[in-house]
Design a protein around this motif. Structure first.
Motif, PDB file in Angstrom:
ATOM      1  N   UNK A 151      29.473 -27.289  41.678  1.00  0.00           N
ATOM      2  CA  UNK A 151      28.956 -29.020  41.821  1.00  0.00           C
ATOM      3  C   UNK A 151      27.846 -28.622  41.178  1.00  0.00           C
ATOM      4  N   UNK A 152      26.438 -27.338  41.936  1.00  0.00           N
ATOM      5  CA  UNK A 152      25.542 -27.399  40.991  1.00  0.00           C
ATOM      6  C   UNK A 152      26.056 -26.905  40.041  1.00  0.00           C
ATOM      7  N   UNK A 158      25.526 -31.906  33.293  1.00  0.00           N
ATOM      8  CA  UNK A 158      25.840 -33.033  33.172  1.00  0.00           C
ATOM      9  C   UNK A 158      24.229 -33.147  32.366  1.00  0.00           C
ATOM     10  N   UNK A 159      23.276 -32.490  32.885  1.00  0.00           N
ATOM     11  CA  UNK A 159      21.194 -32.791  32.606  1.00  0.00           C
ATOM     12  C   UNK A 159      21.566 -31.486  31.739  1.00  0.00           C
ATOM     13  N   UNK A 160      21.937 -31.134  31.834  1.00  0.00           N
ATOM     14  CA  UNK A 160      21.534 -30.179  29.877  1.00  0.00           C
ATOM     15  C   UNK A 160      21.478 -30.716  28.597  1.00  0.00           C
ATOM     16  N   UNK A 172      33.116 -21.478  33.205  1.00  0.00           N
ATOM     17  CA  UNK A 172      34.489 -22.037  32.924  1.00  0.00           C
ATOM     18  C   UNK A 172      34.986 -23.101  34.147  1.00  0.00           C
ATOM     19  N   UNK A 173      34.247 -23.912  34.999  1.00  0.00           N
ATOM     20  CA  UNK A 173      34.617 -24.481  35.732  1.00  0.00           C
ATOM     21  C   UNK A 173      35.815 -24.905  35.794  1.00  0.00           C
ATOM     22  N   UNK A 183      35.163 -15.198  38.580  1.00  0.00           N
ATOM     23  CA  UNK A 183      33.398 -15.481  38.205  1.00  0.00           C
ATOM     24  C   UNK A 183      33.239 -16.481  38.950  1.00  0.00           C
ATOM     25  N   UNK A 184      33.437 -17.423  39.316  1.00  0.00           N
ATOM     26  CA  UNK A 184      32.403 -18.618  40.491  1.00  0.00           C
ATOM     27  C   UNK A 184      32.640 -17.654  41.902  1.00  0.00           C
TER      28      UNK A 184
END
Length: 247
Positions: A151-152, A158-160, A172-173, A183-184
């Motif tokens: 989520x983070x 989204x803010x980038x 690459x979620x 990786x996560x």
């Protein structure tokens, strides 16, 4: 030197140190058993291993009280899954320490009529169930931390303002597949070392009851190595309490 003195002054610290020596002896005995000229060394290692095991039983005599207090404390946890898992784990530890005390009483000859094999089997089962409950809690914690991390990362993307690089993000979620998941998982455990250490310790500790109960047979070398790794993690968490996973 002062840190070492403070460490050995703690009962848990001495127990972890004795346990590390015990499993080191087990591992070395296994590695040397095929060498024809090492019989004397192997015998001394096994005697030292037995001495360490007996010493640890003395350190554990009062641990059932600590486990009962810990079980009562975990019943107050707000999250249902950790509350159930940790309470069940501690209650199984209480039963394990009771069985362990009976075995110690038998070993010193105070109650000679105790069925040693039966009580040892009960102790192993309680220890095994305790580890399973602790591992379940670890897996739940890992899953929750991974979800928070995802989520983070999603919010960060989204803010980038670098929209052209969003599809090249390391994790690459939303791509799916094994590599993004690993990786996560790596990133989550890297940010939470106590959770990683607790999971590794519980996984290593499973080798002995799995072998003793016949669920997954292995050899003394594997048990010794896993026990040594678990003991080193235990020593680290005693020496550095901030590395211990908090309830």
């Amino acid at each position: 030197m002062e840190a070492f003195v403070n460490f050995t002054n703690q009962t848990r610290g001495r127990d972890r140190l004795f346990r590390a020596i015990q499993h080191t002896c087990m591992l070395l005995s296994y590695l040397l058993e095929r060498k024809a000229d090492k019989e004397t060394v192997i015998m001394k290692l096994k005697e030292l291993e037995s001495s360490m095991r007996s010493g640890r039983k003395l350190f554990r005599l009062g641990n059932m009280v600590h486990a009962m207090v810990a079980a009562r404390r975990t019943t107050q946890l707000p999250d249902l899954v950790p509350r159930l898992c940790l309470t069940a784990s501690h209650l199984n530890r209480v039963l394990y320490f009771i069985c362990d005390t009976v075995l110690w009483v038998k070993s010193v000859g105070l109650i000679p009529d105790v069925d040693k094999q039966k009580w040892r089997n009960w102790a192993t089962k309680c220890y095994y169930y305790s580890l399973l409950m602790s591992l379940t809690r670890d897996l739940y914690e890992i899953s929750w931390r991974m979800e928070q991390e995802a989520h983070r990362e999603k919010a960060r993307k989204e803010n980038s303002s670098l929209s052209g690089e969003q599809d090249q993000d390391l994790f690459g979620f939303h791509a799916g597949g094994l590599q993004p998941f690993l990786l996560l998982l790596y990133n989550t455990l890297r940010k939470h070392p106590p959770l990683l250490l607790d999971t590794v310790k519980n996984l290593c500790d499973l080798s002995s009851p799995l072998d003793q109960l016949g669920i997954y047979k292995t050899n003394p070398g594997v048990i010794g190595l896993c026990g040594l790794l678990s003991s080193l993690v235990g020593i680290l968490t005693v020496a550095s309490p901030h590395m211990k996973l908090k309830h």
